[in-house]
Design a protein around this motif. Structure first.
Motif, PDB file in Angstrom:
ATOM      1  N   ASN A  36      23.512  14.459  26.117  1.00 13.22           N
ATOM      2  CA  ASN A  36      23.663  14.013  24.727  1.00 13.22           C
ATOM      3  C   ASN A  36      24.811  14.812  24.106  1.00 13.22           C
ATOM      4  N   CYS A  91      15.501   3.409  19.528  1.00 10.82           N
ATOM      5  CA  CYS A  91      16.861   3.939  19.664  1.00 10.82           C
ATOM      6  C   CYS A  91      17.930   3.013  19.087  1.00 10.82           C
ATOM      7  N   TYR A 104      10.648   6.011  22.027  1.00  4.96           N
ATOM      8  CA  TYR A 104      12.002   6.410  21.617  1.00  4.96           C
ATOM      9  C   TYR A 104      13.030   5.356  22.035  1.00  4.96           C
ATOM     10  N   PHE A 139      22.157   9.282  18.787  1.00  2.42           N
ATOM     11  CA  PHE A 139      20.944   8.834  19.470  1.00  2.42           C
ATOM     12  C   PHE A 139      21.353   8.086  20.734  1.00  2.42           C
ATOM     13  N   THR A 140      21.023   8.638  21.881  1.00  2.00           N
ATOM     14  CA  THR A 140      21.406   8.007  23.140  1.00  2.00           C
ATOM     15  C   THR A 140      20.170   7.598  23.925  1.00  2.00           C
ATOM     16  N   ARG A 141      20.321   6.533  24.715  1.00  2.00           N
ATOM     17  CA  ARG A 141      19.259   6.122  25.623  1.00  2.00           C
ATOM     18  C   ARG A 141      19.104   7.125  26.753  1.00  2.00           C
ATOM     19  N   ARG A 161      20.466   4.211  16.085  1.00  2.00           N
ATOM     20  CA  ARG A 161      21.922   4.268  16.278  1.00  2.00           C
ATOM     21  C   ARG A 161      22.663   3.474  15.204  1.00  2.00           C
TER      22      ARG A 161
END
Length: 231
Positions: free
Chosen positions: A74, A219, A215, A81-83, A223
């Motif tokens: 990250n 997500c 999450y 916000f990342t997967r 984002r």
């Protein structure tokens, strides 16, 4: 309450559960209380207990590595916000159960638990959330209370409602984090004291996977900024 704070509460519950598992099964080690581990390092050095000295260094180092892994996947920092984190969370939770089967009862299991706790904290700390460092949360509560007192005394006729509205929600949220952590520890303690380690850790693993899936679902909205306005 925004969905990311809900995610933080769920992760905090899981951290309380994980930490009590280590405390009850692997005392005097702890998976998340790095302050306590750091305090015991010089004590054991002065006592000449080198085995415990290096074991504690290993636990602290594992936590830092977990934070580094989280930061690596990250990389863009605050507000990102990342997967990747959700996928990493699922992988970490799966490894938690594998380590329970392969290394349960050994120091290596404690090492991985500390690394996993660092991974959780490394991501959430970017958004000013703490999932295991309750001393920091308690400090935040005290800071907010001090600000309320200062604002109240600064004005001759303070608008108490406005002051409480400004700081009350923040204080309430942080107190709830403490309550959630303690509740997770309580649930973990009840299960750990009455069941074998493998089914307890299987339940925790499944709970962590559910958190990660939650999450991943929120997500895209996070984002876009639809639900997150900061904590």
């Amino acid at each position: 309450m925004n969905s990311f704070v809900v995610f933080g509460y769920l992760a905090t519950f899981a951290c309380g559960w994980l930490n009590v598992e280590i405390i009850l099964k692997y005392a005097p080690f702890s998976a998340t209380h790095i302050t306590g581990s750091l305090t015991r390092i010089p004590v054991n050095m002065l006592e000449g207990n080198w085995g415990m000295f290096f074991s504690l260094i290993g636990i602290v180092s594992a936590f830092i590595v977990g934070v580094a892994v989280s930061s690596f996947i990250n990389p863009r920092g605050d507000g990102n916000f990342t997967r990747n984190f959700g996928i990493g969370y699922i992988i970490g939770a799966s490894l938690l159960f594998i380590f329970t089967i392969v290394f349960g009862g050994s120091y290596m299991f404690v090492i991985f638990c500390s690394l996993f706790a660092g991974f959780q904290n490394g991501f959430l700390s970017q958004f000013k959330l703490r999932v295991s460092h309750m001393s920091g949360v308690a400090t935040d509560v005290g800071v907010e209370l001090g600000r309320i007192c200062k604002e109240s005394l600064k004005k001759k006729h303070p608008n108490k409602h406005s002051i409480l509205k400004s700081y009350g929600a923040s204080i309430g949220m942080r107190i709830l984090f403490i309550v959630v952590f303690v509740t997770g520890a309580f649930v973990g303690a009840v299960l750990t004291m009455n069941m074998h380690q493998i089914p307890v850790m299987l339940m925790l693993t499944l709970f962590d996977v559910i958190i990660a899936i939650y999450y991943l679902r929120i997500c895209p909205r996070l984002r876009r900024g639809d639900e997150y306005e900061g904590v």
